[in-house]
Motif scaffolding. Sequence first.
Motif, mmCIF file in Angstrom:
data_model
loop_
_atom_site.group_PDB
_atom_site.id
_atom_site.type_symbol
_atom_site.label_atom_id
_atom_site.label_comp_id
_atom_site.label_asym_id
_atom_site.label_seq_id
_atom_site.Cartn_x
_atom_site.Cartn_y
_atom_site.Cartn_z
ATOM 1 N N THR A 22 71.778 61.909 67.589
ATOM 2 C CA THR A 22 71.182 60.925 68.508
ATOM 3 C C THR A 22 72.214 60.350 69.472
ATOM 4 O OG1 THR A 22 71.335 59.411 66.648
ATOM 5 C CG2 THR A 22 69.154 60.208 67.222
ATOM 6 N N ALA A 23 73.431 60.173 68.996
ATOM 7 C CA ALA A 23 74.479 59.632 69.882
ATOM 8 C C ALA A 23 74.681 60.564 71.076
ATOM 9 C CB ALA A 23 75.785 59.469 69.113
ATOM 10 N N TYR A 24 74.668 61.878 70.776
ATOM 11 C CA TYR A 24 74.830 62.865 71.854
ATOM 12 C C TYR A 24 73.661 62.796 72.824
ATOM 13 C CZ TYR A 24 75.529 67.373 74.176
ATOM 14 O OH TYR A 24 75.713 68.363 75.128
ATOM 15 N N ILE A 25 72.452 62.660 72.249
ATOM 16 C CA ILE A 25 71.257 62.610 73.103
ATOM 17 C C ILE A 25 71.308 61.379 74.016
ATOM 18 C CG2 ILE A 25 68.728 62.479 73.120
ATOM 19 C CD1 ILE A 25 68.757 63.835 70.380
ATOM 20 N N ILE A 26 71.729 60.245 73.434
ATOM 21 C CA ILE A 26 71.795 59.017 74.237
ATOM 22 C C ILE A 26 72.815 59.176 75.369
ATOM 23 C CG2 ILE A 26 72.457 56.564 74.184
ATOM 24 C CD1 ILE A 26 71.290 56.468 71.340
ATOM 25 N N ARG A 27 73.958 59.793 75.049
ATOM 26 C CA ARG A 27 75.013 59.951 76.062
ATOM 27 C C ARG A 27 74.621 60.952 77.144
ATOM 28 N NH1 ARG A 27 78.694 59.681 72.042
ATOM 29 N NH2 ARG A 27 78.927 61.929 71.951
ATOM 30 N N HIS A 28 74.101 62.108 76.742
ATOM 31 C CA HIS A 28 73.887 63.201 77.704
ATOM 32 C C HIS A 28 72.442 63.383 78.139
ATOM 33 C CE1 HIS A 28 77.665 64.184 75.649
ATOM 34 N NE2 HIS A 28 78.026 64.705 76.803
ATOM 35 N N ALA A 29 71.543 62.662 77.499
ATOM 36 C CA ALA A 29 70.120 62.844 77.778
ATOM 37 C C ALA A 29 69.713 64.311 77.664
ATOM 38 C CB ALA A 29 69.740 62.288 79.143
ATOM 39 N N SER A 30 70.305 65.010 76.682
ATOM 40 C CA SER A 30 69.883 66.400 76.426
ATOM 41 C C SER A 30 70.262 66.779 74.999
ATOM 42 C CB SER A 30 70.560 67.356 77.407
ATOM 43 O OG SER A 30 71.912 67.552 77.027
ATOM 44 N N TYR A 31 69.684 67.899 74.525
ATOM 45 C CA TYR A 31 70.079 68.437 73.218
ATOM 46 C C TYR A 31 71.248 69.383 73.420
ATOM 47 C CZ TYR A 31 65.333 66.928 71.934
ATOM 48 O OH TYR A 31 64.207 66.214 71.729
ATOM 49 N N GLU A 32 71.938 69.678 72.330
ATOM 50 C CA GLU A 32 73.020 70.658 72.447
ATOM 51 C C GLU A 32 72.429 72.063 72.379
ATOM 52 O OE1 GLU A 32 76.676 69.247 70.007
ATOM 53 O OE2 GLU A 32 74.980 68.019 69.403
ATOM 54 N N PRO A 33 72.588 72.828 73.448
ATOM 55 C CA PRO A 33 71.937 74.149 73.536
ATOM 56 C C PRO A 33 72.258 75.054 72.343
ATOM 57 C CG PRO A 33 73.100 73.613 75.561
ATOM 58 C CD PRO A 33 73.414 72.532 74.599
ATOM 59 N N ARG A 34 73.514 74.962 71.879
ATOM 60 C CA ARG A 34 73.972 75.794 70.778
ATOM 61 C C ARG A 34 73.044 75.646 69.565
ATOM 62 N NH1 ARG A 34 79.633 73.879 68.865
ATOM 63 N NH2 ARG A 34 79.338 72.954 70.925
ATOM 64 N N PHE A 35 72.659 74.413 69.274
ATOM 65 C CA PHE A 35 71.863 74.175 68.073
ATOM 66 C C PHE A 35 70.394 74.569 68.275
ATOM 67 C CE2 PHE A 35 75.573 71.592 67.224
ATOM 68 C CZ PHE A 35 75.847 71.990 65.919
ATOM 69 N N ILE A 36 69.942 74.418 69.509
ATOM 70 C CA ILE A 36 68.591 74.910 69.791
ATOM 71 C C ILE A 36 68.545 76.406 69.536
ATOM 72 C CG2 ILE A 36 66.875 75.283 71.607
ATOM 73 C CD1 ILE A 36 67.575 72.663 72.766
ATOM 74 N N PHE A 37 69.598 77.085 69.960
ATOM 75 C CA PHE A 37 69.666 78.533 69.776
ATOM 76 C C PHE A 37 69.691 78.890 68.289
ATOM 77 C CE2 PHE A 37 72.269 82.351 69.153
ATOM 78 C CZ PHE A 37 71.426 83.268 69.784
ATOM 79 N N ILE A 38 70.548 78.189 67.530
ATOM 80 C CA ILE A 38 70.635 78.476 66.085
ATOM 81 C C ILE A 38 69.291 78.231 65.408
ATOM 82 C CG2 ILE A 38 71.748 77.846 63.904
ATOM 83 C CD1 ILE A 38 74.204 77.041 65.508
ATOM 84 N N GLU A 39 68.661 77.130 65.787
ATOM 85 C CA GLU A 39 67.360 76.823 65.192
ATOM 86 C C GLU A 39 66.340 77.916 65.487
ATOM 87 O OE1 GLU A 39 65.569 72.990 65.615
ATOM 88 O OE2 GLU A 39 63.599 73.812 65.107
ATOM 89 N N ALA A 40 66.294 78.319 66.754
ATOM 90 C CA ALA A 40 65.330 79.355 67.146
ATOM 91 C C ALA A 40 65.579 80.626 66.340
ATOM 92 C CB ALA A 40 65.442 79.638 68.634
ATOM 93 N N LEU A 41 66.857 80.976 66.215
ATOM 94 C CA LEU A 41 67.229 82.181 65.479
ATOM 95 C C LEU A 41 66.786 82.077 64.021
ATOM 96 C CD1 LEU A 41 68.850 84.786 66.134
ATOM 97 C CD2 LEU A 41 70.796 83.691 65.001
ATOM 98 N N PHE A 42 67.075 80.928 63.420
ATOM 99 C CA PHE A 42 66.725 80.721 62.009
ATOM 100 C C PHE A 42 65.213 80.841 61.800
ATOM 101 C CE2 PHE A 42 65.103 77.816 58.762
ATOM 102 C CZ PHE A 42 65.699 78.362 57.641
ATOM 103 N N ILE A 43 64.468 80.191 62.713
ATOM 104 C CA ILE A 43 63.014 80.198 62.545
ATOM 105 C C ILE A 43 62.457 81.610 62.690
ATOM 106 C CG2 ILE A 43 60.843 79.426 63.592
ATOM 107 C CD1 ILE A 43 62.136 76.717 64.027
ATOM 108 N N VAL A 44 62.953 82.332 63.677
ATOM 109 C CA VAL A 44 62.463 83.701 63.883
ATOM 110 C C VAL A 44 62.727 84.545 62.637
ATOM 111 C CG1 VAL A 44 62.861 85.841 65.161
ATOM 112 C CG2 VAL A 44 62.599 83.686 66.397
#
Lengths: 301, 264
Positions: B224-246
């Motif tokens: 959340t601290a990152y989200i508050i600072r950058h107003a975005s998610y970290e792309p790296r983790f979105i990618f890992i999540e997508a990979l894991f789910i697939v």
Amino acid sequence: MNVIELKNLTKMYGKSRGIRNISFNVEEGEIFGFIGPNGAGKSTTIRTMLSLIYPTSGSALIFGKDSVKFAPEIKREIGYLPSEVFYYDNMKVKDLLKYSASFYKKDCSHRISQLSKMLDLDLNKKIDDLSFGNKKKVGIVQGLLHEPKLIILDEPTSGLDPLMQQKFFDLLKEENKKGTTILFSSHILSEVQKMCDRVAIIKEGELVKVEKISTLKENNHKRFKLETKMPVSQGFFQMDGVQNLEVKDQITSFLYSGNINSVLEKLTQLELTNLWIEEPDLEEIFLHYYEKENEDEYFSP
Amino acid sequence: MNIFLHELKVYRKSTIVWTLSLAAVLVLFMSMFPGLTKDAADFQKLLQGYPEPVRKAFGISLESITSLLGFYSYVFSYIVLCGCIQAMNLGVSILSKEAREKTADFLLTKPVTRSQVVSAKLLAAISSLIMTNIIFLAAAAMTTLSVSQKPFDMGTFLMISLSAFLVECMFLALGVLVAAVMSIKSVLPISLGTVFAFYILNMLGSVIGEKAVRYLTPFKYYDTAYIIRHASYEPRFIFIEALFIVIAVSASYIIYSKKDIHAV
């Protein structure tokens, strides 16, 4: 046309249990019995045909189509009643049957009310509140509501009282008259005898025999029981075709298959006080299959 | 479609209960916020009294806890935990139901493929989660708006709130996979155990400050601290999540389709 065609159907669980090289055909419009003691592999065979489990080798063709490859298509025309019925407990009978009907692309509501009336089943009860016998009735309605071309019954009568069994058998016969093929698995021989045209006997995962019920019963098997003045000596009936020989004082009984004349010739040598020659019931013949096999095993080194 | 509707109906009650509980917890906590800001300095002093590792473990950051979004993030971390329990529960339960309740002989002898069964169940589970999240989000937004004295960034607020759904999806996928692989007798010990294990890993990671832990526990994917600072998610983790789910979902499809369904 063959509705069921099993070709060397094999399913192994580990090394021992399972079924080996089961092959038989069931023709359209037949009531086909499938008998064997508990654990012989009846359910395994049936579950493989329904692709609940997958064969290790060999294949099952239903309506001429591979049971695994064309599973959904085949199942549209199959009604299945398992030996033990379990349904979603907190559903009402009505809702469960509606859910079941929703899988088939036809209106089954008339059929549901007709069947449940016939079987005296309360549609508004919760599944959870039903007795075992009543759950079984839900199973019957559920298996027949879409008017399947093939009905598969796995020990269907357990839990039903004799009156209900009779109704159920009548229902099946009625379906059969309309051309429905029925596979009837059971370990109760009398009901198979009553219902079926042909029967497959399975034992320890292997097919023992496929036979017409009528031949199985004829097969020149006769049960002899005789009363003599003097006990018959043990060796007297040592001849081909005599099985299950029992001598108890004046009463001698055995099962005979073969030329009737030769056994009658033997009998004339005795001084009889009474004589019964009867049709053996299937159970006796069937038990005989087992006993013989067991003896073979016993004597094999 | 009929399986989907059936499953949705089966889980309706539990979805409603989860939704209301999550919303109630949030409303309760957020309603403390006005009182807290009044005595912000005292509150910070109070928190200072706790040892630093404890504060880190519970995700309390002294600088931000008195800001609206900071406080929301703190409360929200527990919402995510609960949401994940719901998601994992749902995943494990929905795919193992046939085996647990012995209804496989009913469902799997119907004219449907196993894949269709998995799809319908997955869809029903995701729909339940989405429903929970939408209603929760509405309740959270209303409460937050009503307790805020200063204007706050609605975009960031939404991003934080949405991250719950993203983490929940991972646990849902994991739950479905577990249900496909194992034969499950009771759902709750498995889902609670797994989610708490990852949560504790998350707490430990915060205390020791180990970066690698971030990759191991989904609770750390959307900081959340990152989200508050950058107003975005970290792309790296979105990618890992997508990979894991697939991977998890495809494995579930394959395993469930090849599984032997034994007699009870």
